[in-house]
Design a protein around this motif. Structure first.
Motif, PDB file in Angstrom:
ATOM      1  N   VAL A 137      -5.983   6.022  -4.570  1.00  0.00           N
ATOM      2  CA  VAL A 137      -5.631   4.860  -4.773  1.00  0.00           C
ATOM      3  C   VAL A 137      -6.859   3.805  -3.846  1.00  0.00           C
ATOM      4  CG1 VAL A 137      -4.064   2.814  -4.557  1.00  0.00           C
ATOM      5  CG2 VAL A 137      -3.261   5.035  -5.217  1.00  0.00           C
ATOM      6  N   ARG A 188      -1.040  14.673  -7.520  1.00  0.00           N
ATOM      7  CA  ARG A 188      -2.379  14.587  -8.031  1.00  0.00           C
ATOM      8  C   ARG A 188      -3.489  15.419  -7.422  1.00  0.00           C
ATOM      9  NH1 ARG A 188      -3.392  10.327 -12.042  1.00  0.00           N
ATOM     10  NH2 ARG A 188      -1.535   9.609 -12.741  1.00  0.00           N
ATOM     11  N   VAL A 191      -0.330   3.548 -11.657  1.00  0.00           N
ATOM     12  CA  VAL A 191       0.174   2.167 -11.083  1.00  0.00           C
ATOM     13  C   VAL A 191      -1.112   1.318 -10.600  1.00  0.00           C
ATOM     14  CG1 VAL A 191       0.033   3.381  -8.921  1.00  0.00           C
ATOM     15  CG2 VAL A 191       1.650   1.375  -8.928  1.00  0.00           C
ATOM     16  N   ILE A 192      -0.953   0.033 -10.731  1.00  0.00           N
ATOM     17  CA  ILE A 192      -1.796  -1.242 -10.602  1.00  0.00           C
ATOM     18  C   ILE A 192      -1.142  -2.193  -9.636  1.00  0.00           C
ATOM     19  CG2 ILE A 192      -1.851  -2.168 -12.877  1.00  0.00           C
ATOM     20  CD1 ILE A 192      -5.021  -2.440 -12.378  1.00  0.00           C
ATOM     21  N   SER A 193      -1.956  -2.759  -8.944  1.00  0.00           N
ATOM     22  CA  SER A 193      -1.033  -3.693  -8.142  1.00  0.00           C
ATOM     23  C   SER A 193      -2.148  -4.846  -7.554  1.00  0.00           C
ATOM     24  CB  SER A 193      -0.628  -3.123  -6.731  1.00  0.00           C
ATOM     25  OG  SER A 193      -1.444  -2.708  -5.823  1.00  0.00           O
ATOM     26  N   ARG A 221       0.882  -1.113  -0.034  1.00  0.00           N
ATOM     27  CA  ARG A 221      -0.108  -0.058   0.003  1.00  0.00           C
ATOM     28  C   ARG A 221       0.637   1.171   0.048  1.00  0.00           C
ATOM     29  NH1 ARG A 221      -5.041   0.675   3.879  1.00  0.00           N
ATOM     30  NH2 ARG A 221      -5.216   2.600   2.485  1.00  0.00           N
ATOM     31  N   SER A 265      -7.070  -5.805  -6.401  1.00  0.00           N
ATOM     32  CA  SER A 265      -6.173  -4.991  -7.091  1.00  0.00           C
ATOM     33  C   SER A 265      -6.351  -3.431  -6.425  1.00  0.00           C
ATOM     34  CB  SER A 265      -6.658  -4.660  -8.467  1.00  0.00           C
ATOM     35  OG  SER A 265      -6.200  -5.925  -9.290  1.00  0.00           O
ATOM     36  N   ARG A 266      -5.302  -2.755  -6.505  1.00  0.00           N
ATOM     37  CA  ARG A 266      -5.224  -1.208  -6.259  1.00  0.00           C
ATOM     38  C   ARG A 266      -5.116  -0.652  -7.467  1.00  0.00           C
ATOM     39  NH1 ARG A 266      -5.651  -0.294  -0.667  1.00  0.00           N
ATOM     40  NH2 ARG A 266      -5.428  -2.253   0.571  1.00  0.00           N
ATOM     41  N   GLN A 267      -5.587   0.783  -7.710  1.00  0.00           N
ATOM     42  CA  GLN A 267      -5.396   1.732  -8.623  1.00  0.00           C
ATOM     43  C   GLN A 267      -5.950   2.965  -8.288  1.00  0.00           C
ATOM     44  OE1 GLN A 267      -8.694   0.823 -12.159  1.00  0.00           O
ATOM     45  NE2 GLN A 267      -6.527   0.903 -12.785  1.00  0.00           N
ATOM     46  N   VAL A 279       2.528   1.756  -3.379  1.00  0.00           N
ATOM     47  CA  VAL A 279       1.554   1.896  -4.444  1.00  0.00           C
ATOM     48  C   VAL A 279       1.123   3.439  -4.469  1.00  0.00           C
ATOM     49  CG1 VAL A 279      -0.702   1.257  -5.483  1.00  0.00           C
ATOM     50  CG2 VAL A 279       0.884  -0.353  -5.259  1.00  0.00           C
ATOM     51  N   GLU A 280       0.569   3.830  -3.009  1.00  0.00           N
ATOM     52  CA  GLU A 280       0.113   4.825  -2.967  1.00  0.00           C
ATOM     53  C   GLU A 280       1.150   6.188  -3.314  1.00  0.00           C
ATOM     54  OE1 GLU A 280      -3.576   3.837   0.049  1.00  0.00           O
ATOM     55  OE2 GLU A 280      -3.229   5.972  -0.368  1.00  0.00           O
ATOM     56  N   TYR A 340       1.518   6.689  -6.849  1.00  0.00           N
ATOM     57  CA  TYR A 340       0.518   7.379  -7.459  1.00  0.00           C
ATOM     58  C   TYR A 340       0.801   8.957  -7.050  1.00  0.00           C
ATOM     59  CZ  TYR A 340      -4.358   8.548  -8.191  1.00  0.00           C
ATOM     60  OH  TYR A 340      -5.481   8.991  -8.641  1.00  0.00           O
ATOM     61  N   ARG A 341       1.079   8.990  -5.880  1.00  0.00           N
ATOM     62  CA  ARG A 341       1.444  10.406  -5.540  1.00  0.00           C
ATOM     63  C   ARG A 341       2.540  11.236  -6.217  1.00  0.00           C
ATOM     64  NH1 ARG A 341      -0.377  10.950   0.836  1.00  0.00           N
ATOM     65  NH2 ARG A 341      -2.222   9.463   0.436  1.00  0.00           N
ATOM     66  N   GLN A 386       2.389   8.466 -11.055  1.00  0.00           N
ATOM     67  CA  GLN A 386       2.766   7.524 -11.698  1.00  0.00           C
ATOM     68  C   GLN A 386       1.352   6.529 -12.189  1.00  0.00           C
ATOM     69  OE1 GLN A 386       5.748   6.875 -13.384  1.00  0.00           O
ATOM     70  NE2 GLN A 386       6.840   8.329 -12.446  1.00  0.00           N
ATOM     71  N   LYS A 432       5.104  16.411  -9.368  1.00  0.00           N
ATOM     72  CA  LYS A 432       3.531  16.796  -9.010  1.00  0.00           C
ATOM     73  C   LYS A 432       2.642  16.003  -8.382  1.00  0.00           C
ATOM     74  CE  LYS A 432       1.739  15.067 -13.634  1.00  0.00           C
ATOM     75  NZ  LYS A 432       3.081  14.081 -14.295  1.00  0.00           N
ATOM     76  N   LYS A 448       2.494  -3.034 -11.124  1.00  0.00           N
ATOM     77  CA  LYS A 448       2.812  -2.576 -12.357  1.00  0.00           C
ATOM     78  C   LYS A 448       2.842  -1.134 -12.531  1.00  0.00           C
ATOM     79  CE  LYS A 448       1.565  -5.380 -15.826  1.00  0.00           C
ATOM     80  NZ  LYS A 448       0.443  -6.692 -16.168  1.00  0.00           N
TER      81      LYS A 448
END
Lengths: 185, 599
Positions: B10, B4, A33-35, A20, B176-178, A23-24, A27-28, A31, B2, A53
């Motif tokens: 997520v 978001r 991202v998917i996991s 987590r 999944s997480r996105q 990935v988070e 994302y910030r 990027q 940057k 990924k």
């Protein structure tokens, strides 16, 4: 960034938490991202893996021999999960033994008084290898949001320790040949 | 670097679907936990708390109950959602079948999460089959963002046609997480209003025929509006792929990674049932068409002419196990005549799961094996199924089956005129409430004689520590002892399984009552909170566990007792992993050499 990461270890070690934060944080950093992560029966001390990924992907699953990075929290899972790693990929291990991309994350965690923080030490160490495309701050921020108050200082410290350990290695204070490969990559 | 905007976050697929439920304006949501669906309801609870949302929520006692509570809100013209794992839908199937006939008023969404593999289930059944069986539409999302949108689309479709609508995610959507875009929470203010209409809500068989005709009409109309989405359609493609759910995502990634964009056309199906006529037309256009879906051939079976269709029915795709990107890549190679480029070796089987260090179930199972080693042990669904490793679980069929299988064992041995072995069923507290109670009433009433050991850890541990009617719930507490008494049981004892000698003694006593004296069902409630979800400070025992020199390396503690905190060390013999050890001291009791001690 285009990156496929597999995290392997045993249930109960906090691999979901580690995934987590990763990935988070990514994302910030802007990027895509998917996991995936393992839940349910398998979590009870059995082998678990997470797959991450980064890039233009629709599915979170990584094909065998396609992971750029294999991050192993329990060293006994390293050999078994090796089929995920692509040729020339890097394997990061939590182990007291010396070697390329090996870090005694559990030992460091114990030393800084956060015995269950080994995974975050390892994560910090891995993240440092992705600099300068990313910085540590977003990951510290996510850790802060996800950690209960009483573990907060210990968890932030763990992530920072891992990051610094890799930075020292990169400066040549603790040279391992693998760290050279990481820079080249 | 940057940052978001706040519009995205997520989310795990299950969290995204919970947002779909609240953005879609549900005023009732109910569920029973089960992997891979559990976190949907947990997230609804969290959103409710954090946003002070006016929505009725409950962890129901089982899926049938959850289904009917939620459905009724829809009868009153308001939106409702019910969530469960695929096997939970078997429990709620009666309600689903009939509700397809009665139809609904407010949008009614059923989320049934499938577990191809399976990773944490008894079957890898495809809930979409049950949608076709019940004749209700089913959405098949491929990622968390889409899962959230499909929940909202499902509310709309359900309301438009007054029909229950299923959303069927699989594990790699749920877990999944996105990054997922968030919208406004759709608080709705329809006043609950029940319009009496006995020919619909209480239809007798005579009117059911008419309801069936209406249902068929709805399904035909929805089918005529169902078009596959042409994601990529290069001229002169050699192969068309028609995919739904996560297999669509695999196809997308593999086509891109292997540079097949010019050779393969890709169509995405959001609603695999009822399929529109266009897929049949597609199949006539391309030299061959591959259908990718999980886990059964639902789209494939709706195709009229399958001559050019490849998929599960002609065994191009394996009939069991989860679909993976590797299988998809391999099938592309084969169908495009590329030969098989390479076989990629999967990792070997990993370490199997085991009960946690200090788990009260481990103590209970050890006591059971000690007290009645010749027994037959029917068991049930939960963490305690891992009692298999301690050889204290002989059967595991489905929720609540342990009680009935124990009764079945008794009646079969008795009827066959053989000596009856000790029969000890084990069932968890939540499973007992879910499906154990009718079986216990039946067993007592029919005169079955066996021991029922209720493993009460006060929570639904396997799925993340949800409440039970007896523990951790703000609702009125339902005592297991009272329920057992109400089922007609006369022998009821409660014990803390941490007291292994006492549990052994009670098991022997219960076996005497049930087997030797044939007096009926004897129930023992082994009560100790789960160490993960209910650990109490007062349970922490003093001293430290150490392995002394008396150890003769028999391996009993590491292999048979298999506590994860005891491992074979770098030197010979077991060592205690200090970060895992909970100080429970069961191993002190277990070691035949008395080599393991508490200092």
């Amino acid at each position: 960034m285009d990156l496929k990461i597999v995290i392997a270890g045993l249930g109960g070690e906090g691999i979901i938490f580690m995934t987590r934060v990763l990935v988070e944080g990514l994302y910030r950093c802007g990027q895509p991202v998917i996991s995936t992560e393992t839940h349910g029966m398998a979590m009870r001390g059995g082998s678990v893996i997470s797959q991450i990924k980064v890039g233009d992907y629709r599915s979170p699953l990584i094909r065998y021999r396609e992971a750029d990075l294999l991050v192993v929290t329990a060293v006994e899972e390293a050999q078994r999960t090796l089929p995920y790693l692509k040729e020339g990929g890097i394997i990061f291990k939590n182990t007291p033994q010396r070697g390329a991309h090996c870090i005694d994350a559990s030992g460091i965690a114990l030393r800084i008084g956060n015995p269950r923080g080994g995974n975050l030490v390892l994560l910090g160490y891995v993240l440092a290898h992705l600099a300068p495309a990313i910085s540590l701050e977003p990951f510290l921020e996510v850790t802060e949001e996800l950690t209960p108050e009483r573990f907060l200082t210990g968890n932030l410290k763990a992530l920072q320790e891992g990051w610094q350990k890799a930075s020292q290695a990169n400066k040549g204070e603790d040279k391992g040949e693998g760290d050279q490969a990481a820079r080249d990559n | 670097m940057k940052q978001r905007g706040l519009s995205g976050k997520v989310l795990m697929g299950n969290e995204a679907m919970a947002w779909g439920i609240v953005e879609g304006g549900a005023t009732v949501a109910a569920s029973y936990p089960g992997t891979p669906a559990s976190e949907i309801m947990e997230t609804v609870f969290r959103i409710k708390r954090e946003h002070n949302l006016n929505i009725y929520t409950e962890w129901s006692v089982n899926e049938k109950v959850a289904f009917e509570v939620a459905l009724t809100n829809s009868y009153l013209g308001r939106r409702a959602a019910v969530m469960m794992k695929q096997m939970g839908l078997n429990v709620a199937l009666d309600s689903l079948m009939s509700s397809a006939y009665t139809g609904v008023k407010g949008g009614f969404v059923l989320i049934a999460a499938d577990d191809p593999g399976p990773y944490s289930s008894q079957t890898e059944q495809d809930s979409r089959y049950l949608a076709t069986f019940a004749k209700i539409p089913v959405f098949d999302p491929s990622c968390p963002q889409e899962a959230k949108e499909m929940v909202k689309r499902a509310f709309e479709l359900s309301e438009e046609y007054e029909i229950p609508v299923m959303v069927r995610p699989t594990s790699w959507v749920c877990h999944s997480r996105q990054g997922v875009g968030l919208n406004k929470i759709g608080e709705r203010d329809e006043i609950p209003s029940f319009k009496k209409d006995p020919q619909r809500w209480a239809a007798t068989p005579r009117f059911r025929y008419r309801l069936h005709r209406e249902l068929n009409k709805k399904i035909r109309e929805i089918s005529s509006r169902n078009h596959p989405d042409p994601v990529s359609n290069p001229g002169g493609a050699e192969l068309a792929v028609v995919a739904s759910g996560v297999p669509y995502a695999y196809a997308y990634d593999v086509i891109k990674a292997t540079g097949l964009e010019e050779r393969v056309a890709l169509y995405k199906v959001d609603l695999p049932y009822p399929l529109g006529p266009e897929v049949d037309e597609l199949i006539q256009i391309y030299p061959q068409t591959l259908i990718l879906e999980e886990t059964y051939p639902v789209i494939e079976l709706q195709i009229g002419c399958r001559e050019n269709a490849r998929g599960r029915i002609d065994l191009t795709i394996p009939s069991e196990g989860e679909l993976t990107p590797d299988i998809v890549a391999h099938v592309f190679d084969t169908l495009l005549g590329e030969g098989v480029s390479e076989t990629r070796t999967p990792p070997e089987e990993g370490r199997k799961p085991s009960l946690c260090p200090g788990c009260p179930h481990r103590a209970a199972f050890w006591a059971l094996r000690k007290a009645l080693p010749q027994g037959i042990y029917p068991s049930d669904i939960g963490c305690y199924t891992l009692g298999l490793n301690l050889r204290a679980v002989d059967t595991c069929l489905c929720m609540g089956a342990s009680v009935n299988q124990a009764a079945g064992l008794y009646h079969s041995f008795k009827q066959g005129g053989r000596s009856i072995p000790p029969i000890v069923a084990t069932i968890g507290d939540s499973t007992f409430f879910h499906a154990g109670i009718p079986g216990l009433i039946n067993a007592v009433h029919q005169g079955a004689c066996f021991v029922l050991l209720i493993l009460d850890n006060g929570t639904v541990a396997m799925t993340g520590g949800q409440p039970t009617p007896a523990e951790n719930s703000p609702g009125k507490r339902i005592e297991i002892e009272e329920v057992v008494k109400g089922c007609g049981v006369d022998f009821i004892r409660t014990v803390d399984p941490y007291d292994i000698p006492l549990l052994i003694q009670l098991l022997k006593e219960a076996n005497r009552y049930a087997r030797d004296e044939e007096k009926g069902v004897a129930v023992i409630i082994a009560r100790h909170p789960c160490l993960i979800y209910g650990a109490r400070d007062e349970d922490r025992r003093e001293g430290e566990i150490v392995v002394g020199e008396e150890c003769d390396l028999c391996g009993l503690c590491t292999e048979r007792f298999e506590c994860p905190a005891l491992r074979t060390g770098p030197q010979e013999g077991p060592m205690i992993i200090k970060t895992l050890c909970t100080n429970c001291g069961f191993c002190v009791f277990v070691c035949p050499q008395e080599a393991i001690k508490r200092t």
